[in-house]
Design a protein around this motif. Structure first.
Motif, mmCIF file in Angstrom:
data_model
loop_
_atom_site.group_PDB
_atom_site.id
_atom_site.type_symbol
_atom_site.label_atom_id
_atom_site.label_comp_id
_atom_site.label_asym_id
_atom_site.label_seq_id
_atom_site.Cartn_x
_atom_site.Cartn_y
_atom_site.Cartn_z
ATOM 1 N N LYS A 137 -3.467 9.274 -11.757
ATOM 2 C CA LYS A 137 -3.026 8.752 -13.055
ATOM 3 C C LYS A 137 -1.764 7.900 -12.912
ATOM 4 C CE LYS A 137 -5.096 12.465 -15.716
ATOM 5 N NZ LYS A 137 -4.865 13.738 -16.411
ATOM 6 N N ALA A 138 -0.826 8.360 -12.087
ATOM 7 C CA ALA A 138 0.415 7.589 -11.883
ATOM 8 C C ALA A 138 0.128 6.262 -11.182
ATOM 9 C CB ALA A 138 1.411 8.417 -11.077
ATOM 10 N N ILE A 139 -0.767 6.281 -10.231
ATOM 11 C CA ILE A 139 -1.136 5.064 -9.506
ATOM 12 C C ILE A 139 -1.819 4.070 -10.440
ATOM 13 C CG2 ILE A 139 -2.702 4.169 -7.726
ATOM 14 C CD1 ILE A 139 -1.999 6.867 -6.179
ATOM 15 N N GLU A 140 -2.815 4.539 -11.177
ATOM 16 C CA GLU A 140 -3.554 3.657 -12.079
ATOM 17 C C GLU A 140 -2.686 3.148 -13.224
ATOM 18 O OE1 GLU A 140 -7.019 6.023 -12.989
ATOM 19 O OE2 GLU A 140 -8.076 5.262 -11.216
ATOM 20 N N ALA A 141 -1.737 3.961 -13.701
ATOM 21 C CA ALA A 141 -0.837 3.535 -14.776
ATOM 22 C C ALA A 141 0.059 2.382 -14.323
ATOM 23 C CB ALA A 141 0.022 4.707 -15.249
ATOM 24 N N ASN A 142 0.202 2.220 -13.024
ATOM 25 C CA ASN A 142 1.019 1.142 -12.468
ATOM 26 C C ASN A 142 0.150 0.078 -11.803
ATOM 27 O OD1 ASN A 142 4.035 1.786 -12.787
ATOM 28 N ND2 ASN A 142 3.083 3.751 -12.303
ATOM 29 N N THR A 143 -1.064 -0.068 -12.275
ATOM 30 C CA THR A 143 -2.069 -1.039 -11.841
ATOM 31 C C THR A 143 -2.427 -0.931 -10.365
ATOM 32 O OG1 THR A 143 -0.559 -2.901 -11.409
ATOM 33 C CG2 THR A 143 -1.417 -2.689 -13.666
ATOM 34 N N GLY A 144 -2.230 0.251 -9.796
ATOM 35 C CA GLY A 144 -2.669 0.483 -8.425
ATOM 36 C C GLY A 144 -4.141 0.837 -8.401
ATOM 37 N N GLY B 110 4.226 -0.364 -7.012
ATOM 38 C CA GLY B 110 4.020 0.683 -6.024
ATOM 39 C C GLY B 110 5.162 1.683 -6.004
ATOM 40 N N VAL B 111 6.385 1.170 -6.068
ATOM 41 C CA VAL B 111 7.563 2.045 -6.068
ATOM 42 C C VAL B 111 7.628 2.845 -7.364
ATOM 43 C CG1 VAL B 111 10.082 2.090 -6.009
ATOM 44 C CG2 VAL B 111 8.831 0.605 -4.440
ATOM 45 N N LYS B 112 7.321 2.209 -8.488
ATOM 46 C CA LYS B 112 7.305 2.935 -9.761
ATOM 47 C C LYS B 112 6.244 4.043 -9.744
ATOM 48 C CE LYS B 112 9.317 -0.326 -12.995
ATOM 49 N NZ LYS B 112 9.143 -1.084 -14.236
ATOM 50 N N ALA B 113 5.104 3.754 -9.163
ATOM 51 C CA ALA B 113 4.062 4.783 -9.053
ATOM 52 C C ALA B 113 4.569 5.958 -8.218
ATOM 53 C CB ALA B 113 2.795 4.198 -8.434
ATOM 54 N N ALA B 114 5.252 5.683 -7.108
ATOM 55 C CA ALA B 114 5.794 6.758 -6.265
ATOM 56 C C ALA B 114 6.796 7.600 -7.039
ATOM 57 C CB ALA B 114 6.437 6.172 -5.012
ATOM 58 N N TYR C 156 -3.819 17.968 -8.184
ATOM 59 C CA TYR C 156 -2.915 17.095 -7.438
ATOM 60 C C TYR C 156 -3.461 15.663 -7.386
ATOM 61 C CZ TYR C 156 -0.106 15.549 -3.467
ATOM 62 O OH TYR C 156 0.740 14.861 -2.649
ATOM 63 N N ASP C 157 -4.738 15.524 -7.041
ATOM 64 C CA ASP C 157 -5.357 14.198 -6.982
ATOM 65 C C ASP C 157 -5.330 13.511 -8.345
ATOM 66 O OD1 ASP C 157 -5.875 14.482 -4.270
ATOM 67 O OD2 ASP C 157 -8.009 14.918 -4.530
ATOM 68 N N ALA C 158 -5.608 14.264 -9.403
ATOM 69 C CA ALA C 158 -5.598 13.687 -10.751
ATOM 70 C C ALA C 158 -4.189 13.257 -11.147
ATOM 71 C CB ALA C 158 -6.148 14.697 -11.757
ATOM 72 N N MET D 164 0.825 -1.176 0.000
ATOM 73 C CA MET D 164 0.000 0.000 0.000
ATOM 74 C C MET D 164 0.867 1.235 0.000
ATOM 75 S SD MET D 164 -1.039 -1.334 3.656
ATOM 76 C CE MET D 164 -1.099 -2.828 2.800
ATOM 77 N N LEU D 165 0.368 2.275 -0.596
ATOM 78 C CA LEU D 165 1.071 3.543 -0.708
ATOM 79 C C LEU D 165 0.209 4.625 -0.059
ATOM 80 C CD1 LEU D 165 3.124 5.113 -3.374
ATOM 81 C CD2 LEU D 165 0.914 6.192 -3.085
ATOM 82 N N PHE D 166 0.816 5.381 0.826
ATOM 83 C CA PHE D 166 0.174 6.570 1.381
ATOM 84 C C PHE D 166 0.925 7.770 0.855
ATOM 85 C CE2 PHE D 166 -1.977 3.749 4.169
ATOM 86 C CZ PHE D 166 -3.051 4.443 4.685
ATOM 87 N N GLU D 167 0.193 8.805 0.529
ATOM 88 C CA GLU D 167 0.783 9.982 -0.079
ATOM 89 C C GLU D 167 0.040 11.202 0.451
ATOM 90 O OE1 GLU D 167 0.701 13.133 -2.579
ATOM 91 O OE2 GLU D 167 -0.979 11.778 -2.546
ATOM 92 N N ASP D 168 0.775 12.283 0.700
ATOM 93 C CA ASP D 168 0.169 13.469 1.298
ATOM 94 C C ASP D 168 0.767 14.739 0.705
ATOM 95 O OD1 ASP D 168 -1.621 14.559 3.345
ATOM 96 O OD2 ASP D 168 0.213 15.276 4.308
#
Length: 187
Positions: A34-41, A68-72, A28-30, A1-5
């Motif tokens: 997009k980065a999360i979904e592009a990495n199947t999150g 998850g790391v790639k999305a970050a 910011y949310d978009a 899981m990834l938490f981001e703030d």
């Protein structure tokens, strides 16, 4: 899981027009989504100006950790570009803190009435949230559980490795932190 703030949101809210704050949070949310979904999150929830995402699409823990790391890393890159645009548009700047943790958790439908949704709970979710909060004290953009770095085949030479005290936990946790997640490299 990834938490981001989103960092310094209170100051941003205090010094920016309300309409602009809504604009910034939506952009910011978009950007993060997009980065999360592009990495199947899967975007689990938006928590104020923060995001909780789950990477569970694969049966392979290594693949989920890597995604998850790639999305970050992608979030970091995209937030830097968004910040440049916002500086030009409305003299605002954004940056973030992120954390990634892994482990067994409970996934299922939770809530009540119209707020019922598929989500995840458990100790590992709490730890991920606490790690994200630690990014401020560590002056880091990304803190991850060391096991995530190993599972993701992440090169940790540019990371600071330590045992971190996680609020509410008795034992320290082996973590790695990085001030700029946009530069992450994999083995």
């Amino acid at each position: 899981m990834l938490f981001e703030d989103l960092r310094n949101f209170t100051k941003l809210s205090e010094t920016t027009l309300p309409y602009d704050v809504v604009y910034i949070v939506n952009k910011y949310d978009a950007t993060c989504g997009k980065a999360i979904e592009a990495n199947t999150g899967r975007l689990d929830k938006f928590i104020g100006e923060g995001i909780m995402a789950i990477f569970e699409a694969s049966d392979s823990i290594e693949m989920n950790c890597k995604r998850g790391v790639k999305a970050a890393s992608e979030i970091s890159k995209q937030i830097k570009m968004l910040s440049q645009d916002l500086r030009k548009e409305i003299s605002a700047e954004v940056n973030c803190g992120m954390a990634i943790h892994t482990g067994q958790s409970i996934v299922g439908m939770m809530g009540y009435g119209d707020t019922l949704s598929r989500t995840v709970i458990g100790d590992n979710v709490n730890v991920a949230s606490r790690l994200e909060q630690m990014t401020k004290a560590y002056n880091s953009e990304l803190i991850i559980f060391k096991q995530v770095a190993k599972q993701a085949a992440l090169k940790t030479s540019e990371f600071v490795e330590e045992s971190g005290e996680v609020r509410g936990r008795n034992e320290k946790l082996d973590i790695v932190s990085n001030p700029d997640a946009s530069q992450l490299q994999f083995s």
